[in-house]
Design an enzyme around this catalytic site. Structure first.
Site, PDB file in Angstrom:
ATOM      1  N   HIS A 138       2.182   8.842  -8.060  1.00 31.68           N
ATOM      2  CA  HIS A 138       2.279   7.622  -7.692  1.00 31.68           C
ATOM      3  C   HIS A 138       3.418   7.484  -6.761  1.00 31.68           C
ATOM      4  O   HIS A 138       4.394   8.291  -6.836  1.00 31.68           O
ATOM      5  CB  HIS A 138       2.297   6.876  -8.992  1.00 31.68           C
ATOM      6  CG  HIS A 138       2.245   5.253  -8.976  1.00 31.68           C
ATOM      7  ND1 HIS A 138       3.073   4.739  -8.371  1.00 31.68           N
ATOM      8  CD2 HIS A 138       1.309   4.757  -9.242  1.00 31.68           C
ATOM      9  CE1 HIS A 138       2.761   3.150  -8.476  1.00 31.68           C
ATOM     10  NE2 HIS A 138       1.349   3.319  -9.031  1.00 31.68           N
ATOM     11  N   HIS A 139       3.321   6.358  -5.968  1.00 26.35           N
ATOM     12  CA  HIS A 139       4.646   5.988  -4.911  1.00 26.35           C
ATOM     13  C   HIS A 139       5.871   5.921  -5.939  1.00 26.35           C
ATOM     14  O   HIS A 139       6.911   5.871  -5.399  1.00 26.35           O
ATOM     15  CB  HIS A 139       4.225   4.840  -3.965  1.00 26.35           C
ATOM     16  CG  HIS A 139       4.687   4.932  -2.910  1.00 26.35           C
ATOM     17  ND1 HIS A 139       6.371   5.298  -2.700  1.00 26.35           N
ATOM     18  CD2 HIS A 139       4.269   4.658  -1.640  1.00 26.35           C
ATOM     19  CE1 HIS A 139       6.336   5.190  -1.416  1.00 26.35           C
ATOM     20  NE2 HIS A 139       5.203   5.005  -0.694  1.00 26.35           N
ATOM     21  N   ALA A 140       5.682   5.382  -7.241  1.00 30.78           N
ATOM     22  CA  ALA A 140       6.767   5.461  -7.986  1.00 30.78           C
ATOM     23  C   ALA A 140       7.503   6.729  -8.435  1.00 30.78           C
ATOM     24  O   ALA A 140       8.673   6.680  -8.640  1.00 30.78           O
ATOM     25  CB  ALA A 140       6.599   4.497  -9.428  1.00 30.78           C
ATOM     26  N   ASN A 304      12.112   6.775  -3.830  1.00 31.31           N
ATOM     27  CA  ASN A 304      11.855   6.086  -2.640  1.00 31.31           C
ATOM     28  C   ASN A 304      13.067   5.636  -1.844  1.00 31.31           C
ATOM     29  O   ASN A 304      13.920   5.008  -2.569  1.00 31.31           O
ATOM     30  CB  ASN A 304      11.020   4.780  -3.012  1.00 31.31           C
ATOM     31  CG  ASN A 304       9.509   5.063  -3.386  1.00 31.31           C
ATOM     32  OD1 ASN A 304       8.685   5.600  -2.793  1.00 31.31           O
ATOM     33  ND2 ASN A 304       9.096   4.932  -4.669  1.00 31.31           N
TER      34      ASN A 304
END
Length: 467
Positions: A138-140, A304
């Site tokens: 997941h991008h998280a 990120n």
């Protein structure tokens, strides 16, 4: 329990069935000489037998929803590696076509929010004898740069080395308790944003003055409407191909521009040809959203850390050199705009620039406001030397990124030793025949080479991965 930092939470809150927000990648390996028919299964067995899992890959959402009560991570002490790591075989005849098709389906499905948000698929059955690995997280958990660094940490530059810990295992280079992952990491990030606000006011004024001076800069809400700026469905199509980096670098050297500028020009030519095929080319030039990594610029190693600039792709001209002039001019302006900003300020400016797009995408009202950009094009640094997994040589790393309402196409590339590996993700409904872009990318590169007198014939075969 640990709070999720605001940037990572954004990707969790924004996710929906039509917009899975995980990043992924497809890796191809050539087994070492003497490897038996069970080589892929042996590697899979080593993965599921790993003794430890790092903090990043243990963390599970405090709640499966995207509402405020899900603002925390909790540690899952009992990781089910048999679930997260899977062994699959391609259907006959085991061509690259079948591999890309199954990757498209895997990339279309949401990660289970009841578990840590990652999966690894080891794939056997390729008729050329190679094996593949598809990974998604997941991008998280990680942006593209972080995900690629994690992948590299599980490989070795020495083909004789075996037993390197998998990417989900603890590594000395994994600083899991960093700015975004310590118990107070989210509070530190939020506090840092507040401290940066004073400097941001002056930076915003300077950016406004630059925009007033350079009236041709790509700006939010100024991109033309295109077939990519539409609502999307949940199904994806994935296409991939490699090009020799020396070819693209020769174009960049001849034009005295960066390698990334040459890639953008290559993409601009391919998109122009693709849209002409679809009878959907706008009169105004397409605008690309170009992520800029802030890792290594004092941003820590948070999940990120990325800003964004807008680039003119010059799709309104058939002349490849005029197209490159438009690309290099817009990237020069974008770099000037971001120069002098701290990482948090750069992220804040990018967030403000993308706010109209994010709002229309979340509300599925993409037709209510003009587009901020038409397509995402991202270049993620990769390994510059040959890498190996228990003696198997890494042949390519093909990124699989995200698409959203209003941005139905994403082109991401990375480097593997001497090649540039392109991964293209498109909404299966909104963007038909995504694989045609691979042909147009080759043609666009060859046109640049011929316009510059580099003596390369049109339609030279691509390297490494044949689709």
């Amino acid at each position: 329990m640990r709070l999720i930092n605001p940037v990572d939470y954004f990707f969790l809150a924004l996710e929906g069935r039509e917009r899975p927000l995980h990043v992924g990648g497809l890796q191809l390996f050539t087994p070492p000489a003497g490897a038996g028919p069970d080589f892929a299964r042996e590697l899979y067995t080593k993965l599921v037998s790993a003794e430890a899992v790092s903090t990043r890959f243990r963390q599970t959402l405090g709640s499966v929803s995207a509402r405020p009560k899900a603002l925390s991570w909790r540690d899952d002490k009992n990781i089910d590696l048999d679930y997260h790591v899977r062994l699959s075989a391609l259907p006959r005849p085991g061509r690259i076509r079948e591999l890309l098709e199954v990757t498209s389906r895997w990339h279309s499905s949401l990660l289970d929010r009841h578990r840590p948000l990652w999966e690894i698929h080891v794939v056997e059955g390729l008729r050329d004898g190679r094996l593949a690995v598809y990974t998604k997280m997941h991008h998280a958990l990680a942006d593209g740069v972080t995900a690629l660094k994690l992948m590299q940490s599980s490989l070795s530059e020495d083909p004789g080395v075996t037993g390197v810990p998998p990417l989900f295992a603890p590594h000395k280079r994994h600083r899991d308790e960093d700015a975004g992952r310590g118990p107070f990491g989210a509070l530190k990030v939020a506090a840092g944003m507040g401290m940066e606000a004073v400097g941001l006011t002056r930076a915003t004024a300077e950016i406004g003055w630059q925009i007033a001076r350079e009236r041709d800069m790509p700006l939010p809400l100024r991109a033309p409407r295109s077939m990519f700026n539409v609502p999307i469905g949940g199904a994806r199509r994935f296409a991939a191909q490699s090009w020799r980096i020396e070819r693209v670098r020769a174009v960049a050297n001849a034009l005295d521009c960066t390698l990334n500028d040459a890639v953008l020009g290559m993409c601009g030519g391919a998109l122009r040809a693709f849209l002409l095929e679809q009878q959907a080319l706008p009169d105004a030039p397409l605008v690309a959203f170009v992520p800029v990594s802030l890792h290594g610029r004092g941003s820590g190693d948070a999940s990120n850390s990325v800003a964004a600039v807008l680039a003119n792709l010059g799709t309104d001209t058939a002349d490849p050199l005029q197209r490159m002039q438009a690309v290099t001019a817009s990237m020069r302006q974008a770099k000037q705009m971001m120069s002098g900003l701290t990482p948090l300020q750069a992220m804040a400016v990018s967030a403000a620039m993308l706010a109209p797009f994010a709002t229309s995408s979340v509300t599925r009202a993409v037709g209510a406001v003009p587009p901020t950009f038409n397509v995402v094009i991202s270049h993620v640094p990769g390994p510059t030397r040959a890498m190996y997994w228990d003696g198997a040589k890494l042949d390519g790393v093909y990124p699989a990124s995200i698409v959203m309402d209003g941005a139905a196409l994403n082109i991401t590339l990375t480097r593997t030793a001497d090649t540039l590996d392109f991964g293209i993700i498109g909404c299966r409904t909104a963007v038909p025949h995504v694989q045609r872009l691979l042909i147009h990318l080759e043609t666009a590169l060859a046109e640049l080479e011929n316009a510059l007198g580099l003596g390369v014939p049109l339609h030279q075969p691509c390297a490494s991965l044949r689709c």
